[in-house]
Design a protein around this motif. Structure first.
Motif, PDB file in Angstrom:
ATOM      1  N   VAL A   3       0.840  -1.191   0.000  1.00 45.34           N
ATOM      2  CA  VAL A   3       0.000   0.000   0.000  1.00 45.34           C
ATOM      3  C   VAL A   3       0.878   1.244   0.000  1.00 45.34           C
ATOM      4  N   ALA A   4       0.529   2.197  -0.857  1.00 42.67           N
ATOM      5  CA  ALA A   4       1.200   3.496  -0.890  1.00 42.67           C
ATOM      6  C   ALA A   4       0.187   4.580  -0.575  1.00 42.67           C
ATOM      7  N   ILE A   5       0.562   5.494   0.314  1.00 42.08           N
ATOM      8  CA  ILE A   5      -0.261   6.662   0.639  1.00 42.08           C
ATOM      9  C   ILE A   5       0.448   7.883   0.074  1.00 42.08           C
ATOM     10  N   VAL A   6      -0.234   8.627  -0.785  1.00 45.70           N
ATOM     11  CA  VAL A   6       0.349   9.808  -1.424  1.00 45.70           C
ATOM     12  C   VAL A   6      -0.340  11.044  -0.873  1.00 45.70           C
ATOM     13  N   HIS A   7       0.452  11.947  -0.303  1.00 40.43           N
ATOM     14  CA  HIS A   7      -0.081  13.188   0.269  1.00 40.43           C
ATOM     15  C   HIS A   7       0.670  14.363  -0.346  1.00 40.43           C
ATOM     16  N   TYR A   8      -0.003  15.479  -0.501  1.00 40.75           N
ATOM     17  CA  TYR A   8       0.607  16.594  -1.229  1.00 40.75           C
ATOM     18  C   TYR A   8       1.872  17.119  -0.561  1.00 40.75           C
ATOM     19  N   TRP A   9       1.823  17.470   0.723  1.00 39.93           N
ATOM     20  CA  TRP A   9       3.050  17.834   1.455  1.00 39.93           C
ATOM     21  C   TRP A   9       2.817  17.631   2.946  1.00 39.93           C
ATOM     22  N   LEU A  10       3.881  17.336   3.654  1.00 37.79           N
ATOM     23  CA  LEU A  10       3.818  17.097   5.099  1.00 37.79           C
ATOM     24  C   LEU A  10       4.677  18.133   5.805  1.00 37.79           C
ATOM     25  N   VAL A  20      -4.315  11.305   6.712  1.00 40.54           N
ATOM     26  CA  VAL A  20      -3.175  10.418   6.481  1.00 40.54           C
ATOM     27  C   VAL A  20      -2.918   9.550   7.710  1.00 40.54           C
ATOM     28  N   GLU A  21      -3.023  10.126   8.900  1.00 39.16           N
ATOM     29  CA  GLU A  21      -2.841   9.342  10.122  1.00 39.16           C
ATOM     30  C   GLU A  21      -3.861   8.206  10.213  1.00 39.16           C
ATOM     31  N   ALA A  22      -5.114   8.506   9.876  1.00 41.66           N
ATOM     32  CA  ALA A  22      -6.151   7.469   9.918  1.00 41.66           C
ATOM     33  C   ALA A  22      -5.865   6.363   8.908  1.00 41.66           C
ATOM     34  N   LEU A  23      -5.391   6.736   7.725  1.00 42.96           N
ATOM     35  CA  LEU A  23      -5.026   5.731   6.723  1.00 42.96           C
ATOM     36  C   LEU A  23      -3.838   4.895   7.190  1.00 42.96           C
ATOM     37  N   PRO A  28      -0.735  -0.143   8.608  1.00 45.76           N
ATOM     38  CA  PRO A  28       0.484   0.213   9.361  1.00 45.76           C
ATOM     39  C   PRO A  28       1.787  -0.047   8.619  1.00 45.76           C
ATOM     40  N   ASP A  29       1.760  -0.833   7.542  1.00 42.09           N
ATOM     41  CA  ASP A  29       2.979  -1.101   6.776  1.00 42.09           C
ATOM     42  C   ASP A  29       3.054  -0.271   5.497  1.00 42.09           C
ATOM     43  N   ALA A  30       2.130   0.664   5.329  1.00 38.14           N
ATOM     44  CA  ALA A  30       2.097   1.461   4.100  1.00 38.14           C
ATOM     45  C   ALA A  30       3.294   2.396   4.016  1.00 38.14           C
ATOM     46  N   ASP A  31       3.726   2.674   2.792  1.00 34.03           N
ATOM     47  CA  ASP A  31       4.741   3.695   2.539  1.00 34.03           C
ATOM     48  C   ASP A  31       4.049   5.007   2.200  1.00 34.03           C
ATOM     49  N   ILE A  32       4.696   6.114   2.558  1.00 30.04           N
ATOM     50  CA  ILE A  32       4.138   7.436   2.304  1.00 30.04           C
ATOM     51  C   ILE A  32       4.993   8.146   1.259  1.00 30.04           C
ATOM     52  N   PHE A  33       4.331   8.729   0.274  1.00 32.54           N
ATOM     53  CA  PHE A  33       4.999   9.531  -0.739  1.00 32.54           C
ATOM     54  C   PHE A  33       4.459  10.957  -0.643  1.00 32.54           C
ATOM     55  N   THR A  34       5.350  11.929  -0.608  1.00 35.80           N
ATOM     56  CA  THR A  34       4.928  13.323  -0.485  1.00 35.80           C
ATOM     57  C   THR A  34       5.925  14.229  -1.196  1.00 35.80           C
ATOM     58  N   LEU A  35       5.455  15.370  -1.662  1.00 40.78           N
ATOM     59  CA  LEU A  35       6.329  16.289  -2.396  1.00 40.78           C
ATOM     60  C   LEU A  35       7.441  16.828  -1.514  1.00 40.78           C
ATOM     61  N   VAL A  36       7.064  17.292  -0.311  1.00 35.94           N
ATOM     62  CA  VAL A  36       8.015  17.905   0.617  1.00 35.94           C
ATOM     63  C   VAL A  36       7.627  17.468   2.026  1.00 35.94           C
ATOM     64  N   CYS A  37       8.610  17.189   2.866  1.00 35.42           N
ATOM     65  CA  CYS A  37       8.329  16.779   4.250  1.00 35.42           C
ATOM     66  C   CYS A  37       9.237  17.533   5.212  1.00 35.42           C
ATOM     67  N   ASP A  38       8.645  18.064   6.268  1.00 35.52           N
ATOM     68  CA  ASP A  38       9.386  18.654   7.373  1.00 35.52           C
ATOM     69  C   ASP A  38       9.204  17.722   8.570  1.00 35.52           C
ATOM     70  N   HIS A  39      10.195  16.872   8.819  1.00 36.41           N
ATOM     71  CA  HIS A  39      10.058  15.848   9.853  1.00 36.41           C
ATOM     72  C   HIS A  39       9.874  16.443  11.246  1.00 36.41           C
ATOM     73  N   ASP A  40      10.278  17.682  11.430  1.00 35.86           N
ATOM     74  CA  ASP A  40      10.115  18.319  12.736  1.00 35.86           C
ATOM     75  C   ASP A  40       8.678  18.755  12.985  1.00 35.86           C
ATOM     76  N   ILE A  42       5.793  16.946  11.875  1.00 37.05           N
ATOM     77  CA  ILE A  42       4.805  15.889  11.727  1.00 37.05           C
ATOM     78  C   ILE A  42       4.788  14.986  12.954  1.00 37.05           C
ATOM     79  N   SER A  43       3.733  14.186  13.064  1.00 37.11           N
ATOM     80  CA  SER A  43       3.536  13.359  14.263  1.00 37.11           C
ATOM     81  C   SER A  43       4.449  12.143  14.259  1.00 37.11           C
ATOM     82  N   ASP A  44       4.614  11.565  15.441  1.00 38.03           N
ATOM     83  CA  ASP A  44       5.403  10.339  15.567  1.00 38.03           C
ATOM     84  C   ASP A  44       4.750   9.190  14.796  1.00 38.03           C
ATOM     85  N   LYS A  45       3.431   9.207  14.707  1.00 35.40           N
ATOM     86  CA  LYS A  45       2.732   8.154  13.970  1.00 35.40           C
ATOM     87  C   LYS A  45       3.155   8.135  12.512  1.00 35.40           C
ATOM     88  N   LEU A  46       3.271   9.312  11.902  1.00 35.71           N
ATOM     89  CA  LEU A  46       3.694   9.382  10.508  1.00 35.71           C
ATOM     90  C   LEU A  46       5.173   9.029  10.365  1.00 35.71           C
TER      91      LEU A  46
END
Length: 391
Positions: A3-10, A20-23, A28-40, A42-46
């Protein structure tokens, strides 16, 4: 199943990221694809998932100026290699659905909104844009619109977060959709015994939310209004200039502070046209009524006369009239019933609804259709003819 979850930006944790968190809970084993991510931000769940970013991530300043990179986003999305994934769930608003799905995959798009800044809010965004953006938008927007409409054909099934968004999907993409309201953490909110003498506006301060309308109205009525949220410094300064002494700006608030404001206000004022509107549901989960502009997602969430009121026009006169009406019937709004109404927008109901949509789509995709090969219809031509050996 991969499963891949694609989100515009994180880059924050707002309504889209809660989806996205609900998905992620569902897969729980899905990969996330996003244009830009700021890891600081976003939640620990993501963070527990593998997150793949596009080439935009490597551009200096991308985490803050990602929206100005709109012309590059189609290239970035189509650069994601989704080979081998069986299910693709795109969370669309900014955009996200424009990935290239492998032929065997099921692609379901949960649409928060077709891109506002190239479709129905295009002229509003252009009016409020800086000089360079204002000059470039007429050149770039037609190309992005064409790509956006064409990329809708890559989606097997659309899920809209409101009937308002479903109608826009039908208008711009000519596609039908299932309406499933986004998840709201309604269990995190609760009524309190005491209510204070103030009304509340809460959310990001941007022009289309029409917080200026609330400020002008409450200044005219000389009633207390608390504005919770932050935005562009020029927008905030403009609101403060038009505000009278009964208007208080708190700036950004913590979750605990927001919960307190929502539970203690006389009513939430929601003067903009939103695709759905999570804050009104949070207010109702806190037992408080909502006075909202009667367009967009508010029509899905507010029951006039029971959980709030709707005003017809985005004018001071129309909003003021609704506030006066509210104050004549304020005691007829029962916190327990309002909270009960909000419960239908829970995270659990969202997950159950998405599971039904996904299961049906997977079932339809994997149904074996008995179709005879085209060559079979030609077989009588070759009856009695021996086949040459293969070399």
């Amino acid at each position: 199943m991969r499963v891949a979850i694609v989100h515009y930006w994180l880059v924050s944790m707002r309504g889209g990221e809660k989806v996205v968190e609900a998905l992620c809970d569902m897969y729980p084993d899905a990969d996330i694809f996003t244009l830009v991510c700021d890891h600081d931000k976003i939640s620990d769940k993501l963070k527990r998932h593998r997150i793949f970013t596009s080439f935009l991530q490597r551009i200096p300043g991308a985490k803050k100026r990602y929206q100005s990179m709109l012309p590059l986003m189609p290239f970035a999305l189509e650069g994601f290699d989704l080979t081998g994934y069986d299910l693709i769930l795109s969370s669309e608003s900014g955009p996200a659905k424009g990935i290239i799905p492998p032929p065997q995959a099921v692609h379901i798009c949960y649409c928060h909104s077709p891109m506002r800044y190239i479709w129905d809010h295009y002229h509003l965004y252009r009016r409020n844009a800086g000089f360079l953006a204002k000059m470039m938008m007429p050149l770039v927007a037609p190309l992005i619109r064409t790509w956006d409409a064409n990329s809708s054909l890559r989606v097997d099934r659309f899920v809209a977060n409101s009937h308002h968004v479903a109608s826009r999907i039908a208008k711009y993409y000519r596609r039908s959709s299932v309406v499933l309201h986004p998840p709201v953490a309604v269990d995190d909110f609760a009524p309190v015994t005491g209510v204070d003498d103030f009304y509340l506006c809460a959310g990001q301060i941007v022009p289309y939310k029409r917080i200026d309308l609330a400020v002008r109205t409450f200044t005219k009525l000389n009633r207390n209004l608390v504005v919770v949220g932050d935005g562009d410094s020029q927008d905030v300064a403009a609101l403060k200039r038009m505000a009278g002494p009964t208007i208080r700006f708190t700036g950004p608030a913590s979750f605990a502070e927001l919960k307190d404001y929502l539970a203690r206000c006389r009513a939430l004022i929601f003067p903009g046209e939103e695709d759905f509107g999570i804050v009104p549901v949070e207010a109702m989960a806190s037992g408080r009524p909502v006075i909202a502009f009667g367009m967009g997602g508010a029509l899905d969430t507010i029951v006039p006369g029971h959980t709030g009121l709707l005003f017809k026009e985005q004018t001071v006169e129309s909003l003021a009239s609704s506030i006066d009406l509210f104050e004549t019937m304020e005691q007829r709004f029962y916190p327990e019933l309002i909270q009960l109404h909000a419960a239908q927008f829970s995270v659990a109901n969202f997950k159950a609804g998405m599971k039904r949509v996904i299961d049906q789509a997977l079932s339809e995709r994997h149904t074996v259709v008995d179709v005879k090969p085209y060559a079979t219809s030609l077989s009588p031509v070759f009856e009695g003819v021996s086949h040459a050996p293969l070399h």
